[in-house]
Design a protein around this motif. Sequence first.
Motif, PDB file in Angstrom:
ATOM      1  N   UNK A  18       6.346   8.935  -7.274  1.00 50.36           N
ATOM      2  CA  UNK A  18       7.543   8.612  -6.759  1.00 50.36           C
ATOM      3  C   UNK A  18       8.195   9.329  -5.491  1.00 50.36           C
ATOM      4  N   UNK A  19       7.373  10.273  -5.149  1.00 50.13           N
ATOM      5  CA  UNK A  19       7.861  11.014  -3.881  1.00 50.13           C
ATOM      6  C   UNK A  19       7.964  10.062  -2.638  1.00 50.13           C
ATOM      7  N   UNK A  20       9.163  10.161  -2.008  1.00 49.38           N
ATOM      8  CA  UNK A  20       9.158   9.144  -1.005  1.00 49.38           C
ATOM      9  C   UNK A  20       8.838  10.247   0.617  1.00 49.38           C
ATOM     10  N   UNK A  21       8.051   9.698   1.229  1.00 50.18           N
ATOM     11  CA  UNK A  21       7.751  10.278   2.300  1.00 50.18           C
ATOM     12  C   UNK A  21       8.423   9.507   3.662  1.00 50.18           C
ATOM     13  N   UNK A  22       9.292  10.444   4.384  1.00 51.97           N
ATOM     14  CA  UNK A  22       9.993   9.803   5.377  1.00 51.97           C
ATOM     15  C   UNK A  22       9.360   9.065   6.507  1.00 51.97           C
ATOM     16  N   UNK A  23       8.146   9.533   6.746  1.00 50.97           N
ATOM     17  CA  UNK A  23       7.363   8.675   7.765  1.00 50.97           C
ATOM     18  C   UNK A  23       6.969   7.565   7.337  1.00 50.97           C
ATOM     19  N   UNK A  52       0.923  -1.231  -0.009  1.00 51.03           N
ATOM     20  CA  UNK A  52      -0.046   0.038   0.006  1.00 51.03           C
ATOM     21  C   UNK A  52       0.808   1.247  -0.101  1.00 51.03           C
ATOM     22  N   UNK A  53       1.867   1.230   0.762  1.00 49.43           N
ATOM     23  CA  UNK A  53       2.946   2.315   1.090  1.00 49.43           C
ATOM     24  C   UNK A  53       3.397   2.718  -0.556  1.00 49.43           C
ATOM     25  N   UNK A  54       3.992   1.275  -1.161  1.00 50.76           N
ATOM     26  CA  UNK A  54       4.426   1.428  -2.568  1.00 50.76           C
ATOM     27  C   UNK A  54       3.498   2.180  -3.586  1.00 50.76           C
ATOM     28  N   UNK A  55       2.272   1.769  -3.459  1.00 51.03           N
ATOM     29  CA  UNK A  55       1.005   2.033  -4.314  1.00 51.03           C
ATOM     30  C   UNK A  55       0.964   3.669  -3.993  1.00 51.03           C
TER      31      UNK A  55
END
Length: 131
Positions: free
Chosen positions: A81-86, A71-74
């Motif tokens: 493609x933005x990576x959220x640190x949390x 889910x987080x990857x989706x």
Amino acid sequence: MSAIALRGVKPALKPDAEALTKVPPAPAYLSLHAKAEWKRIFPQLIARRIVTRADLAGVEAYCSAVGICRQIEADRTAAGGVIDKTAFGIWNRAAQTARQLASEYGLTPTSRARIGSAAPEDAEDDDPLSV
């Protein structure tokens, strides 16, 4: 052999006399990603005869952890493609949990080697190469 010498050595997994013989339905509360993982892995678990009713909570936890990662990857993909640190921290912990649980149920190459694919004990009778 002393207990100290056995640290880190996992016992070999063996077929269980009370192993499930058919795939149980995935719990309704699992996410779609977790249910997909349940459906993907359970035929292997049944074939290896190592999962009993007592193991279902652990398998549910494994599928939930995999579902969280997916889910987080989706969500990351949907955000360009933005990576959220949390979210990455949550993903990292879920991936670690999934890996640890996968090892418990013979879902990694190393753990599959420990169970020897749990072939039926009379399989050697049909093997012309067995000694």
